[in-house]
Scaffold this motif. Structure first.
Motif, PDB file in Angstrom:
ATOM      1  N   LEU A  17       0.872  -1.183   0.000  1.00 51.76           N
ATOM      2  CA  LEU A  17       0.000   0.000   0.000  1.00 51.76           C
ATOM      3  C   LEU A  17       0.900   1.221   0.000  1.00 51.76           C
ATOM      4  CD1 LEU A  17      -2.822   1.226   0.149  1.00 51.76           C
ATOM      5  CD2 LEU A  17      -2.703   1.036   2.631  1.00 51.76           C
ATOM      6  N   ASP A  33       1.993   5.162  -0.175  1.00 48.11           N
ATOM      7  CA  ASP A  33       1.531   6.496   0.225  1.00 48.11           C
ATOM      8  C   ASP A  33       1.713   7.433  -0.964  1.00 48.11           C
ATOM      9  OD1 ASP A  33       0.962   8.916   1.285  1.00 48.11           O
ATOM     10  OD2 ASP A  33       2.518   8.874   2.840  1.00 48.11           O
ATOM     11  N   ARG A  89      -3.149  12.220  -0.488  1.00 49.38           N
ATOM     12  CA  ARG A  89      -3.039  11.406   0.716  1.00 49.38           C
ATOM     13  C   ARG A  89      -4.388  10.881   1.176  1.00 49.38           C
ATOM     14  NH1 ARG A  89       0.619  10.788   4.888  1.00 49.38           N
ATOM     15  NH2 ARG A  89       2.025  12.307   3.970  1.00 49.38           N
ATOM     16  N   ASP A  90      -5.422  11.671   1.117  1.00 53.75           N
ATOM     17  CA  ASP A  90      -6.690  11.309   1.735  1.00 53.75           C
ATOM     18  C   ASP A  90      -7.696  10.699   0.778  1.00 53.75           C
ATOM     19  OD1 ASP A  90      -5.670  12.326   4.058  1.00 53.75           O
ATOM     20  OD2 ASP A  90      -6.501  14.340   3.736  1.00 53.75           O
ATOM     21  N   LEU A 102      -6.085   5.295  -2.769  1.00 56.18           N
ATOM     22  CA  LEU A 102      -5.247   4.188  -2.282  1.00 56.18           C
ATOM     23  C   LEU A 102      -4.508   3.608  -3.475  1.00 56.18           C
ATOM     24  CD1 LEU A 102      -7.692   2.312   0.122  1.00 56.18           C
ATOM     25  CD2 LEU A 102      -5.752   3.727   0.779  1.00 56.18           C
ATOM     26  N   PHE A 112      -2.082   0.496  -4.741  1.00 57.43           N
ATOM     27  CA  PHE A 112      -1.560  -0.846  -4.442  1.00 57.43           C
ATOM     28  C   PHE A 112      -0.534  -1.244  -5.500  1.00 57.43           C
ATOM     29  CE2 PHE A 112      -5.679  -0.852  -2.346  1.00 57.43           C
ATOM     30  CZ  PHE A 112      -5.410  -1.493  -1.148  1.00 57.43           C
ATOM     31  N   LEU A 143      -8.595  -3.691   2.490  1.00 52.57           N
ATOM     32  CA  LEU A 143      -7.897  -2.432   2.695  1.00 52.57           C
ATOM     33  C   LEU A 143      -8.633  -1.231   2.105  1.00 52.57           C
ATOM     34  CD1 LEU A 143      -4.256  -3.633   1.978  1.00 52.57           C
ATOM     35  CD2 LEU A 143      -5.273  -3.118   4.200  1.00 52.57           C
ATOM     36  N   SER A 144      -9.516  -1.468   1.138  1.00 54.69           N
ATOM     37  CA  SER A 144     -10.192  -0.331   0.491  1.00 54.69           C
ATOM     38  C   SER A 144     -11.673  -0.239   0.839  1.00 54.69           C
ATOM     39  CB  SER A 144     -10.023  -0.406  -1.020  1.00 54.69           C
ATOM     40  OG  SER A 144     -10.509  -1.644  -1.512  1.00 54.69           O
ATOM     41  N   LYS A 173     -12.192   4.474  -0.407  1.00 54.21           N
ATOM     42  CA  LYS A 173     -11.516   5.406  -1.303  1.00 54.21           C
ATOM     43  C   LYS A 173     -11.272   4.755  -2.663  1.00 54.21           C
ATOM     44  CE  LYS A 173      -8.950   7.084   2.722  1.00 54.21           C
ATOM     45  NZ  LYS A 173      -7.609   7.255   3.319  1.00 54.21           N
ATOM     46  N   VAL A 213      -9.257   3.286  -5.777  1.00 55.96           N
ATOM     47  CA  VAL A 213      -8.067   2.427  -5.719  1.00 55.96           C
ATOM     48  C   VAL A 213      -7.365   2.434  -7.068  1.00 55.96           C
ATOM     49  CG1 VAL A 213      -7.229   0.064  -5.418  1.00 55.96           C
ATOM     50  CG2 VAL A 213      -9.038   0.946  -3.929  1.00 55.96           C
TER      51      VAL A 213
END
Length: 627
Positions: A471, A473, A509-510, A513, A515, A536-537, A544, A546
């Motif tokens: 994941l 950033d 950032r917000d 996501l 991968f 995770l999403s 969010k 992806v």
């Protein structure tokens, strides 16, 4: 379709070309280049190997739990066939300790002798193994043995050596019992401890000591060759050559010496002091096909049909490549597989059990300076002469001396150095070795080897089934201006003008996501990858969009594409964007061929971030206007 037709035609032309047929019969390549000066070297090497193989063959037959003449039956046909088909000048084909041990595990007990097996099954095993090896070589599948790691081979080889040696201890002690496994041999040795015969112990231990000393003599006799500045006199050279020859023929020396001792005891009416080999069938075996009608063939031979051909080829190709590197020539793996297969098929017509390349005899061939596979003709001829004229003398060979020959031969196969090396290099491989070693001792070398191969395959497949998923950033990546091209005149679009109110940091950032998958995406990993995406999403309170980054993905399969199709549908139902980026053209073509619904592919990570940011800003601006 035309490309396929052209490829098939070119392949057929190449396969049937004159050069290809010459490669299938290496004799046609090296024989025209044969020189008269090669003849003496080949004769000396063939004769020396013959003196080694005769006592070894007698001893290895007892490991295979067959009458000892079957060792000699297995020792000549491979020499003749390999002369025509082999690609290594050094390799000597015949019975080996490991193959004999494997053969002993798949047989039907002889009703007349509980310690021996009926030879018909071993002979038929040679035919079946030969057919399998030939088929694998013809189909160019020799690379299959590449899936057996060095750790498994070392564990199997070391356990085999210990198992063989333990099986011969009873002959050194003069005991008589039948054990099927390593553990059986240990338990029964102590159970029959009262049967120990001092004469056999004395003869067996003395034989091992003499074999050890003769090996040292052989090694010391060639030390001068390493000193380039020293040239021995003719007399010293002859003396060292004689000592080397005696050391090399140590097995024959021991067998002859102990047979003379046994004959002397018999002649002086002191028979029964030493356990002897006994009567041996005289003469060369008839040339006839193996008995195909014997009952329960596949039940008796079991997994040996798979294990023995692979291990046999593995032994032969490892030896061939090793001596090829040492003597600057190359062996052709698939041709070696074909040659070994025909050696076994032809051998089965003269009552041979499965054979392969022998390391010890190949080393002798190389040390004698053999020039071509013609040395095998001398070796095979010597074995035939012994069958025709010497079999009555085999009666007097003590079992203890044959056991000594076997123990001193196999003890060198225990590779203790690799334990230390693997501890330093990779402890996971050491674990594989230890498990293989223990399983081979406890449940037999065949099943133990299968366990080791199974663990190896699991270790090999684990990274495929559980690839690294990272994941990322987004804020840690380089930022780009996501202002759409239409801006630069924001008055034209009130929705897009709201992009200026959305900070880049917030978008990166917000709102996204990212991968990354670190390797190819194959069917064992399909469920794992998709579940990871879900957890995770979609699992959080604020799902969010992806981005699935394909930068490191080199391939996908059908099952994986199906799973991605389901994921796209699930994300769509949840109102969450799932997009792909950096997808290679070949994978993209697969996606298009499958007709993935809702598929969005961006050329790069940056364009994916920009595209999602634009959509996010537009959605926020639209929501703002609606309020």
């Amino acid at each position: 379709m035309d490309d396929v037709r052209v490829a098939l035609r070119d392949g057929a032309v190449n396969y049937c070309s004159l050069s290809a047929w010459k490669r299938r019969f290496p004799l046609s390549i090296w024989l025209p280049k044969y020189k008269a000066s090669y003849l003496l070297s080949d004769i000396i090497a063939g004769f020396t190997v013959g003196l080694t193989v005769i006592p070894q063959a007698l001893a290895y037959a007892s490991i295979a739990k067959l009458h000892i003449q079957y060792g000699l039956y297995s020792a000549f046909m491979g020499c003749f066939v390999y002369f025509f088909l082999g690609t290594s000048k050094d390799v000597s084909v015949g019975p080996t300790a490991i193959m004999s041990l494997l053969v002993s595990m798949y047989g039907e007990k002889d009703p007349n002798d509980k310690e021996l097996h009926l030879p018909e099954y071993a002979v038929l095993m040679a035919f079946i193994c030969g057919c399998i090896q030939f088929a694998l070589g013809f189909l160019h599948l020799g690379a299959l043995t590449g899936f057996i790691s060095s750790a498994v081979i070392a564990g199997f080889t070391s356990a085999s050596a210990i198992t063989i040696a333990m099986g011969q201890v009873k002959h050194i002690l003069g005991q008589s019992f039948h054990g099927d496994t390593f553990l059986d041999d240990i338990i029964l040795t102590f159970k029959h401890i009262k049967e120990v015969n001092g004469w056999d112990v004395l003869l067996g231990v003395s034989s091992m000591v003499i074999l050890y000393l003769l090996q040292k003599v052989k090694n010391d006799a060639v030390k001068w060759e390493k000193d380039e500045d020293y040239t021995p006199t003719t007399s010293k050279l002859l003396a060292w050559k004689f000592l080397w020859f005696v050391g090399t023929s140590k097995n024959a020396v021991i067998v002859i010496m102990t047979a003379i001792i046994a004959w002397t005891l018999e002649y002086t009416h002191k028979s029964g002091k030493i356990a002897l080999t006994g009567n041996v069938t005289e003469g060369i075996p008839m040339f006839e096909p193996p008995e195909f009608g014997i009952p329960d063939v596949f039940q008796v031979l079991n997994v040996g049909i798979v294990i023995i051909p692979l291990i046999g080829y593995l032994e032969a190709i490892s030896i061939g490549k090793s001596f090829g590197r040492q003597n600057n020539y190359k062996v052709e793996p698939n041709q070696e597989l074909i040659a070994l297969g025909i050696c076994n098929v032809a051998g089965s017509f003269v009552s041979s059990y499965p054979v392969t390349g022998s390391f010890s005899r190949t080393a002798i061939n190389s040390q004698c300076g053999v020039k071509t596979p013609a040395g095998g003709l001398i070796t095979g001829g010597l074995v035939l002469l012994s069958l025709q004229f010497l079999t009555p003398a085999f009666y007097y060979i003590p079992k203890a001396s044959l056991a000594a020959v076997i123990i001193m031969a196999v003890i060198k196969m225990v590779n203790y150095r690799i334990f230390i090396a693997l501890w330093k290099v990779r402890k996971l491989d050491l674990l594989v070795l230890i498990i293989t070693f223990i399983m081979c001792l406890c449940i037999g070398v065949a099943y133990g080897t299968l366990v080791g191969i199974g663990i190896d395959i699991m270790i090999l497949l684990y990274p495929i089934a559980r690839p690294g998923i990272r994941l990322v950033d987004p804020s840690a990546r380089q930022h780009y201006d996501i202002t759409p091209k239409a801006q630069r005149s924001t008055e034209s679009s009130p929705l897009l003008s709201n992009l200026q109110q959305v900070p880049l940091h917030q978008i990166y950032r917000d709102s996204v996501l990212v991968f990354e998958v670190d390797r190819s995406m194959r069917f064992p990993a399909s469920e794992y990858i998709v579940e990871s995406l879900y957890q995770l999403s979609l699992g959080g309170p604020h799902p969010k969009p992806v981005i699935l980054d394909f930068t490191h993905v080199t391939g996908v399969d059908y099952t994986m594409i199906e799973s991605l199709h389901d994921a796209l549908e699930d994300f769509g139902k949840a109102g969450i964007k799932l997009v792909f980026c950096s997808v290679k053209d070949e994978i993209k073509d697969q996606f298009l061929a499958y007709d993935l619904k809702s598929l969005v592919v961006y050329s790069s990570y940056e364009s994916a971030i920009q595209g999602l940011a634009e959509e996010n800003a537009i959605d926020e601006a639209a929501a703002h206007l609606n309020t």
